[in-house]
Design an enzyme around this catalytic site. Structure first.
Site: not given
Length: 233
Positions: A118, A141
């Site tokens: 992340s 993501h």
């Protein structure tokens, strides 16, 4: 009697120090070595403006920022080694740390161990050179937000601007191409019930996100070579 009292006091102080070391690090004695390299660790979840529950393993951004400033200001420290094993966390806090590291005038090298997921991705690429362990992974993501989300067009615009900030930073500080990054970020077939892609060691290097596969020895060797290069300039 006075000498004995002083000796007992010193013994108790040593015992207290050893007890604290065991409590904090699980060791009775930690090796101490003078070095011109500062090792900074970011582990667990990056804690930002909201305090995480006590059972969470977290790195507080208000603890990291003063360390970065101290590295820049120190006359003894000549390079920064950033060690990452993080699941991500607060987007703005993580990006703030990455921005600071990327603007340090001294050589910097990162190494991803375990995971750099992340918002850990911008942190991993914020240094001059990056390594990833063969078994380490990086999850790319779209950003997620916690708390109350208002379903209005302005919310989408805010999300989009924040996402672009992260994409721009990663592209500017690594060799990955923008279309490739966006494709990996918005893949729907890779993760169950989620959007994004998990890259293992060599895959992160293949896509240009990380420079090389390597470990601690490689990262330290590269950092020392960057320090030597800077001295000769």
């Amino acid at each position: 009697m006075e000498g004995k009292s002083s000796e007992e006091h010193g013994k108790k102080a040593d015992e207290a120090k050893a007890s604290e070391t065991i409590k904090e690090l699980g060791q009775t004695k930690v090796p101490e070595a003078k070095s011109n390299i500062y090792a900074m660790t970011i582990i667990g979840q990056i804690e930002g403006h909201i305090v995480l529950p006590p059972q969470n393993k977290a790195t507080k951004y208000e603890h990291i920022i003063p360390q970065i400033v101290a590295v820049e200001e120190s006359n003894e420290i000549e390079g920064l080694l950033l060690i990452l094993n993080t699941v991500g966390g607060d987007v703005e806090a993580g990006l703030a740390i990455a921005e600071l590291i990327s603007t340090i005038s001294k050589p910097t090298v990162s190494i991803v161990l375990g995971g750099g997921h992340s918002i850990g991705v911008p942190l991993a690429v914020s240094t001059d050179y990056s390594y990833i362990a063969p078994t380490a992974t990086m999850t790319i993501h779209p950003i997620r937000m916690n708390g109350l989300i208002i379903g209005v067009p302005q919310t989408y615009d805010y999300f989009n601007k924040m996402q672009e900030r992260i994409i721009n930073f990663i592209v500017d500080h690594s060799n990955i191409k923008r279309p490739t990054l966006k494709k990996l970020m918005f893949t729907t077939s890779e993760l169950a019930n989620d959007v994004g892609t998990v890259l293992v060691g060599s895959e992160a290097v293949k896509h240009g996100l990380i420079h090389e596969i390597g470990g601690l020895k490689d990262a330290l060797s590269k950092l020392r070579s960057l320090i030597d290069e800077k001295k000769t300039q």
